[in-house]
Design a protein around this motif. Structure first.
Motif, PDB file in Angstrom:
ATOM      1  N   MET A 115       0.829  -1.211   0.000  1.00 36.51           N
ATOM      2  CA  MET A 115       0.000   0.000   0.000  1.00 36.51           C
ATOM      3  C   MET A 115       0.863   1.261   0.000  1.00 36.51           C
ATOM      4  N   THR A 116       2.004   1.210   0.670  1.00 37.83           N
ATOM      5  CA  THR A 116       2.922   2.353   0.667  1.00 37.83           C
ATOM      6  C   THR A 116       3.424   2.621  -0.747  1.00 37.83           C
ATOM      7  N   ALA A 117       3.793   1.562  -1.457  1.00 35.20           N
ATOM      8  CA  ALA A 117       4.256   1.727  -2.840  1.00 35.20           C
ATOM      9  C   ALA A 117       3.153   2.299  -3.719  1.00 35.20           C
ATOM     10  N   LEU A 118       1.948   1.762  -3.600  1.00 34.99           N
ATOM     11  CA  LEU A 118       0.832   2.263  -4.405  1.00 34.99           C
ATOM     12  C   LEU A 118       0.527   3.714  -4.082  1.00 34.99           C
ATOM     13  N   ARG A 119       0.563   4.071  -2.801  1.00 34.72           N
ATOM     14  CA  ARG A 119       0.302   5.446  -2.370  1.00 34.72           C
ATOM     15  C   ARG A 119       1.289   6.410  -3.024  1.00 34.72           C
ATOM     16  N   ALA A 120       2.526   5.951  -3.202  1.00 36.62           N
ATOM     17  CA  ALA A 120       3.568   6.777  -3.804  1.00 36.62           C
ATOM     18  C   ALA A 120       3.567   6.712  -5.332  1.00 36.62           C
ATOM     19  N   GLY A 121       2.645   5.946  -5.913  1.00 35.94           N
ATOM     20  CA  GLY A 121       2.579   5.834  -7.367  1.00 35.94           C
ATOM     21  C   GLY A 121       3.588   4.863  -7.935  1.00 35.94           C
ATOM     22  N   ARG A 122       4.086   3.957  -7.093  1.00 33.37           N
ATOM     23  CA  ARG A 122       5.066   2.973  -7.545  1.00 33.37           C
ATOM     24  C   ARG A 122       4.434   1.597  -7.649  1.00 33.37           C
ATOM     25  N   MET A 123       5.061   0.749  -8.433  1.00 31.92           N
ATOM     26  CA  MET A 123       4.652  -0.652  -8.543  1.00 31.92           C
ATOM     27  C   MET A 123       5.196  -1.398  -7.333  1.00 31.92           C
ATOM     28  N   PRO A 124       4.325  -2.039  -6.554  1.00 32.44           N
ATOM     29  CA  PRO A 124       4.840  -2.843  -5.434  1.00 32.44           C
ATOM     30  C   PRO A 124       5.587  -4.072  -5.943  1.00 32.44           C
TER      31      PRO A 124
END
Length: 198
Positions: A115-124
């Protein structure tokens, strides 16, 4: 910009509005995570649902589409929730992020790091090929409004044609909600140029 649409109290709804209200509060959404209530303490609908009361025929259809996308889709819960969170990040939609991180934690098995990656616009970091393909397709839809032939072929191979149809519907539906949240609740200040790393 502040909140433009004041929440309607249940007692102030006409019959058409009350029908939409009941469909939202009594349907499948009502059995979602208790960490994220659909109404405030006085019964007003939260987030985009309140705006759906402005036009009961359109609002009823919109809430039904949302319920179908969430509860009758062939997409796995993790894939669905990650795609929704990617839309939330793209539009900087705090309501969508809060609501679907709650669902991600309680019902879809998303890790905080994902979720942190998605929040930052990154691919987890994902090990499931179907999840990676669905998120790559989501990214392309958000950035370009379409899929290239290769992106389409990859998505179909991973989640099938039905899954691609449902994914494009999901991205469109949650983009619509994010826009309505921006217009009626003043949410978000800019649309993020999502750049997921592969």
């Amino acid at each position: 910009m502040g909140v433009r649409l004041v929440g309607l109290l249940p007692a102030d709804l006409d019959e058409e509005q009350a029908e939409v209200y009941r469909a939202i509060t009594g349907g499948a959404r009502a059995s979602g995570p208790r960490a994220f209530p659909l109404t405030d303490e006085e019964g007003r609908l939260r987030g985009p649902f309140n705006a759906m009361l402005l036009s009961p025929p359109v609002g009823f259809a919109a809430q039904a589409l949302g319920a179908a996308v969430r509860y009758n889709s062939s997409l796995k819960a993790r894939t669905r929730e990650m795609a929704i969170l990617a839309v939330a990040a793209h539009f900087d939609s705090a309501f969508e992020r809060e609501a679907h991180e709650a669902v991600g934690r309680t019902s879809a098995g998303l890790a905080e790091s994902e979720m942190t990656a998605l929040r930052a616009g990154r691919m987890p970091e994902l090990t499931e090929p179907a999840e990676r393909a669905a998120l790559r397709a989501t990214k392309a839809l958000l950035r370009h409004g379409t899929l290239s032939d290769d992106e389409y072929a990859d998505a179909v191979a991973a989640i099938g044609e039905r899954g691609v149809f449902e994914l494009t519907t999901l991205v469109g539906y949650y983009s619509m909600l994010a826009l309505q949240l921006r217009v009626f609740l003043g949410e978000g200040t800019s649309i993020r140029n999502s750049k997921f790393t592969q």
